[in-house]
Design a protein around this motif. Sequence first.
Motif, PDB file in Angstrom:
ATOM      1  N   PHE A 229      40.022  37.843  45.507  1.00  0.00           N
ATOM      2  CA  PHE A 229      39.051  38.943  45.657  1.00  0.00           C
ATOM      3  C   PHE A 229      37.546  38.525  45.708  1.00  0.00           C
ATOM      4  O   PHE A 229      37.445  37.807  44.454  1.00  0.00           O
TER       5      PHE A 229
ATOM      6  N   GLN B  56      32.635  50.350  48.972  1.00  0.00           N
ATOM      7  CA  GLN B  56      32.588  50.085  50.316  1.00  0.00           C
ATOM      8  C   GLN B  56      33.943  50.185  50.938  1.00  0.00           C
ATOM      9  O   GLN B  56      33.963  50.279  52.127  1.00  0.00           O
ATOM     10  N   ASN B  57      35.080  50.831  50.412  1.00  0.00           N
ATOM     11  CA  ASN B  57      36.126  50.927  51.024  1.00  0.00           C
ATOM     12  C   ASN B  57      36.838  52.253  50.728  1.00  0.00           C
ATOM     13  O   ASN B  57      38.039  52.706  51.391  1.00  0.00           O
ATOM     14  N   SER B  58      36.181  53.135  50.031  1.00  0.00           N
ATOM     15  CA  SER B  58      36.911  54.558  49.448  1.00  0.00           C
ATOM     16  C   SER B  58      35.682  55.182  48.855  1.00  0.00           C
ATOM     17  O   SER B  58      34.731  54.742  48.635  1.00  0.00           O
TER      18      SER B  58
ATOM     19  N   LYS C 112      48.010  48.334  36.663  1.00  0.00           N
ATOM     20  CA  LYS C 112      46.552  47.720  36.656  1.00  0.00           C
ATOM     21  C   LYS C 112      46.113  47.354  35.465  1.00  0.00           C
ATOM     22  O   LYS C 112      45.040  47.815  35.071  1.00  0.00           O
ATOM     23  N   PRO C 113      46.541  46.346  34.601  1.00  0.00           N
ATOM     24  CA  PRO C 113      46.235  46.430  33.449  1.00  0.00           C
ATOM     25  C   PRO C 113      44.953  45.620  33.237  1.00  0.00           C
ATOM     26  O   PRO C 113      43.978  45.766  32.533  1.00  0.00           O
ATOM     27  N   GLN C 114      44.514  44.652  34.353  1.00  0.00           N
ATOM     28  CA  GLN C 114      43.412  43.945  34.007  1.00  0.00           C
ATOM     29  C   GLN C 114      42.421  44.474  35.432  1.00  0.00           C
ATOM     30  O   GLN C 114      42.747  44.280  36.573  1.00  0.00           O
TER      31      GLN C 114
ATOM     32  N   LYS D 230      43.376  50.808  43.125  1.00  0.00           N
ATOM     33  CA  LYS D 230      43.147  50.877  41.789  1.00  0.00           C
ATOM     34  C   LYS D 230      44.238  51.298  40.716  1.00  0.00           C
ATOM     35  O   LYS D 230      44.380  51.059  39.723  1.00  0.00           O
TER      36      LYS D 230
ATOM     37  N   TYR E 155      38.906  44.225  37.666  1.00  0.00           N
ATOM     38  CA  TYR E 155      37.929  43.111  38.278  1.00  0.00           C
ATOM     39  C   TYR E 155      36.589  43.088  37.456  1.00  0.00           C
ATOM     40  O   TYR E 155      36.205  44.098  36.920  1.00  0.00           O
ATOM     41  N   VAL E 156      36.169  41.868  37.529  1.00  0.00           N
ATOM     42  CA  VAL E 156      34.797  41.780  36.949  1.00  0.00           C
ATOM     43  C   VAL E 156      33.783  42.418  37.867  1.00  0.00           C
ATOM     44  O   VAL E 156      32.999  43.056  37.215  1.00  0.00           O
ATOM     45  N   VAL E 157      33.990  42.179  39.118  1.00  0.00           N
ATOM     46  CA  VAL E 157      32.918  42.655  40.205  1.00  0.00           C
ATOM     47  C   VAL E 157      34.003  43.551  40.944  1.00  0.00           C
ATOM     48  O   VAL E 157      34.927  43.043  41.667  1.00  0.00           O
ATOM     49  N   ASN E 158      33.610  45.118  41.226  1.00  0.00           N
ATOM     50  CA  ASN E 158      34.647  45.661  42.118  1.00  0.00           C
ATOM     51  C   ASN E 158      33.891  46.651  42.994  1.00  0.00           C
ATOM     52  O   ASN E 158      33.202  47.791  42.385  1.00  0.00           O
ATOM     53  N   HIS E 159      33.570  46.378  44.184  1.00  0.00           N
ATOM     54  CA  HIS E 159      32.611  47.335  45.102  1.00  0.00           C
ATOM     55  C   HIS E 159      33.462  48.273  45.856  1.00  0.00           C
ATOM     56  O   HIS E 159      33.489  48.109  47.017  1.00  0.00           O
ATOM     57  N   PHE E 160      34.298  49.191  44.999  1.00  0.00           N
ATOM     58  CA  PHE E 160      35.169  49.985  45.720  1.00  0.00           C
ATOM     59  C   PHE E 160      34.590  51.188  46.571  1.00  0.00           C
ATOM     60  O   PHE E 160      35.255  51.556  47.365  1.00  0.00           O
TER      61      PHE E 160
ATOM     62  N   VAL F 100      41.456  49.939  54.674  1.00  0.00           N
ATOM     63  CA  VAL F 100      40.053  49.262  54.991  1.00  0.00           C
ATOM     64  C   VAL F 100      40.188  47.638  54.755  1.00  0.00           C
ATOM     65  O   VAL F 100      39.698  46.948  55.411  1.00  0.00           O
TER      66      VAL F 100
ATOM     67  N   GLU G 198      37.971  36.201  42.330  1.00  0.00           N
ATOM     68  CA  GLU G 198      38.989  36.579  41.376  1.00  0.00           C
ATOM     69  C   GLU G 198      40.183  36.508  41.684  1.00  0.00           C
ATOM     70  O   GLU G 198      40.382  36.767  43.234  1.00  0.00           O
TER      71      GLU G 198
ATOM     72  N   SER H  65      37.721  59.851  45.345  1.00  0.00           N
ATOM     73  CA  SER H  65      39.151  59.633  45.428  1.00  0.00           C
ATOM     74  C   SER H  65      39.477  58.444  44.377  1.00  0.00           C
ATOM     75  O   SER H  65      40.448  58.286  43.805  1.00  0.00           O
ATOM     76  N   GLN H  66      38.504  57.708  43.920  1.00  0.00           N
ATOM     77  CA  GLN H  66      38.677  56.801  42.943  1.00  0.00           C
ATOM     78  C   GLN H  66      38.686  57.216  41.348  1.00  0.00           C
ATOM     79  O   GLN H  66      39.190  56.638  40.515  1.00  0.00           O
TER      80      GLN H  66
ATOM     81  N   GLY I  18      33.980  41.602  44.796  1.00  0.00           N
ATOM     82  CA  GLY I  18      34.286  42.975  44.541  1.00  0.00           C
ATOM     83  C   GLY I  18      35.061  43.562  45.785  1.00  0.00           C
ATOM     84  O   GLY I  18      35.505  44.874  45.824  1.00  0.00           O
TER      85      GLY I  18
ATOM     86  N   THR J 150      43.191  56.845  48.192  1.00  0.00           N
ATOM     87  CA  THR J 150      41.986  56.479  48.244  1.00  0.00           C
ATOM     88  C   THR J 150      41.490  55.906  49.362  1.00  0.00           C
ATOM     89  O   THR J 150      40.420  56.159  49.949  1.00  0.00           O
TER      90      THR J 150
END
Lengths: 247, 636, 222
Positions: A69, C98-100, C87-89, A170, C91-96, A222, A100, C104-105, A72, A217
């Motif tokens: 990852f 950009q893909n959705s 998905k217990p953990q 997610k 991400y520190v950075v997540n640019h979701f 993508v 990550e 929806s999230q 992000g 989603t």
Amino acid sequence: MKVTFKIWRQENRNTKGAIKEYKVDGLTEDMSFLEALDHLNELLVLKNEKVIAYEYDCREGICGQCGVFINGRAHGPHDNITTCQLHMRSFKDGDTIVVEPWRAASFPVLKDLIVDRSAFDRIMEQGGYITAKTGTAPEANAILIPKEVSDSAMDVAACIGCGACVATCKNASAALFASAKINHLNNLPQGHPEAHKRVQEMTYQMELEGFGSCSFTGACEVECPEGISITNIAEMYAKYTKAKLFG
Amino acid sequence: MKLDSKIPEGRLEDKWRNYQIKAQLINPANKKKLNVIVVGSGLSGAGAAATLAELGYDVQCFCYQDSARRAHSVAAQGGINAAKNYQHDGDSVWRMFYDTLKGGDFRSREANTYRLAELSAPLIDHFVQQGVPFAREYGGVLVNRSFGGVQVQRTFYARGQTGQQLLLAAYSQLYKMIRAKKVKMFPRSEMIDLVVIDGKAKGIIVRDLVTGELKRYVADAIVLATGGYSRVFRLSTLAIGCNGSAIWKAHKRGAFFAAPSFTQIHPTALPQTSEAQSKLTLMSESLRNDGRIWVPKKKEDIRKANDIPEKERDYYLERRYPSFGNLAPRDIASRAAKERIDAGYGVGRLKNAVYLDFRHAIDKLGIQTIKDRYENLFGMYKKITGIDAYKEPMQISPAAHFSMGGLWVDYELMTTIPGLYAVGECNFSDHGANRLGANSLLQASIDGYFILPNTINNYLAGALEEDIPTTDHIEFEKAEKEVRVIIDRVLNINGTKTVDHFHRELGKVMWQECAMSRNKKGLEKAILQIKTLKDEFWSDVKVTGSGNELNTELEKALRLADFMEMGILMCTDALEREESCGAHFREEFQTEDGEAVRVDENYSYVSAWEYDEGDFKLHKEELEFEFVQPSVRSYK
Amino acid sequence: MAVNKLFFRKTIIAGTGLFLCLFLIVHLSANWILLLPEETARELYNSYATTLRENLFIKSISYILYAFIVLHVIYALLITIHNRKAKPQKYVVNHFLQNSTWTSQNMGLIGTMILLFIVVHLANFWVRVKLGMGEIIELDAIGNLDVYEVTFSLFHNIYYVIFYTILMIPLGLHLNHGLKSAFKTLGFYHKKGLRISAKVSLIYAVIISIGFGVIPFFVYLK
């Protein structure tokens, strides 16, 4: 070119990890992202530190072994590529790059950026094949397969099993992965005899492995290096229902 | 030791049948008692493991990747050959056999090569049944295309991902047998040594790559399916993890290494752009079906490709080899490219490439047809270079690709150590001095699916009466101890240079002296250089971390240590063979216009090297051509 | 073979969701009565409300409706809990983005907002009209309960107007993503059809959310 890497370091699956920062100089835009990490590792060795563990093999986007990852996004900032196809020209001088491992309960971290994706293999084990012993095949052209059928099977058969779909989802759903294999085999005439059994068993295993459910989603399609469409998930649902009703 | 290739009696067409008629059988109840280790899970390994399990043997399969599906067979793009004659263009088993033998410059066994062609047709049936989505016509029948070194269309393909599709089919069959509890799979496990007991291969030492633990496994027979060793050049089209360690360890335990210097340089890879580069990406040879290769006629031409008019372009392959043109075999196409680049006609930023141009094909066939055929290759090219090859020509360059050489095997695919088999790219069997395109997937599959499962009985029938040793046997103790010593040694040098540094240096020497063209002086120098490099490695390399953990740096170091020794053998072999044949081009042996000169009277043999305490002893398997008269290999 | 839990729950959500979507069409078309001039609207609206309360068929449908809302919420909760576990953990950075889409999230969050709306909405109307709690509702000229007056007075409170209007935004988002996803979850995979269904979902969501959203304002301005 100079960048700051912020990389997840974790000794093994039983220890806690944390982000560690590395300033790296001497990179060029032509370098692939993995080559930049190689470079960082050489610097670490010379500083008497342990190297960062990350996965790769073919480095041409087909084996599916690499995958982290990056800033992000699964496989980095571009759509439909693998980590090994990402180049440093996609970043600017002075950028900070956060790296990550894939995050999913079904993909436990083994070390640093390496996760265990054997759950995928176990899904495949439950029917991701056509039962045909070596030596039992009829003449190749004896069963005609229309071009459209063969082409659409190829579209999904192209899945490289990298796990980006699970990583970016997610819910850590493996629906795209499972649907790709199920639709590939179930749509071919050779896969018909076991079609109902296959879709039930593979999806059941997917549930057992602890993957989440699909929320459509669309993030997975993508990030999928092969651009496999989420309509495949809908098709899998249809096949599942059909199998339950008539199987 | 006299090398016995065990070629069966009879006419070429009857040999395989005659062999099968006479081979020993084992009844199903007894097969259950026998177990086989397969190292490697690529097309040949997975195919062999799955088929052996189907036959009833217990199989343990090992691979260093995280899953069997990653094996490098996955990266083969263009296709797989089969003498189906679906295109009605005069193809036949005999023609395919002859093309392959001639493509290999008459340095392989007739019987093996014939068997390869003979079994190719049922193999396509087999893969179609396993769900491989080969390209098809609208009417539903299979499509073919042509490949280098051939004038018929016999290549079957699944877009530009044929290897992936075949591998996934083999992988799925493997997992079918894992589910049936007939195969036990060990991913992230690397074979570190071979255990030979009373002259027979009986086990392996494996390093668990996650925990670093050394483990012992025992079996009645061992099958190596560990692929090629072209990573010895460091920059190659191979996966980064590909290595020669398993076969090298087998070699050091007594298996002869055949024709190590026969390594193929692929003409259509992406050019190197920097020192830090780790890999040269292959662009499938199938592109040469529709692409035309050229360089500018003017030296150091700085114009953009599209600005260079037609009459100022040198389509050098079409010029030099009018009948095969852009589809000249790989060794010839690579050498021709090198010749142009060395002469100062190279293109690209580092002047190390040639153009592969699709404009004519697009004009003639339409962009959609080209997209149908190569869309994913063009996509891949764009991802890596940022260039749209529908608009301007690709830039390509030769890169180390395939190793025809490998462990010497007889007709049964058994090495010189009884009970040790080698299948797929890691053996030397069918390709001679040069492999034709789309024959690699073929050989790997046929070895694994069709040949080995039919020949291994002959040995295993004898194993039934023998006692199986346990892993406590002294030979296991000894082998594991030796491995431990090597690992500790590497970890304790604590020098000043990284593993990659040494690999880059080795690669430079090998690429300079032992790749597309070789000469006596250069090879002699290379041997000395590698020996020095090896000494330097063992005194100055630095590997951090420990042996009891996931340590990718240690993995690389162990593989490189073997590559250096292998490099010496490759140069030794190239030095010994004073002729030019196939991929082995000795500068001293060429015609005035730069074509290879083969010396059949002295070198019509397969070199098989025996390891002898750091030295190598040559054995020769004379090649007898009963059915075909070796001719000058011309593609003009 | 046991029914796949993941699929079963999703199917319930999609099925109940589709039903709720149908209900909204009926609900909205009736509510547009409120946009008519007061003299016609009051009578029409009140008699419509009376029919809703007294018609046996509609009454039984309304129980299904309640049940479906409850099922929709319960299964959404179950799925969310399961998905969190998968998905217990984070991400520190997540640019979701950009893909959705954000929607929806965040269907769970949006759904919770809608649930809050439903509670308030039921308290405002259902509790008073059906359970007879709170202030007594007068009868209109024909003798129907004057539900129009309840609405009229509620939407003359600017805070309610804003609340009702603003919460139509999450409703619209939820409907847009929910409707098109329901088709997929129920196994509709025809590519062109799905493109059309995505457009239909968007149009539907816009009509419903704006359609409901304008009512409080109109009533306020009356």
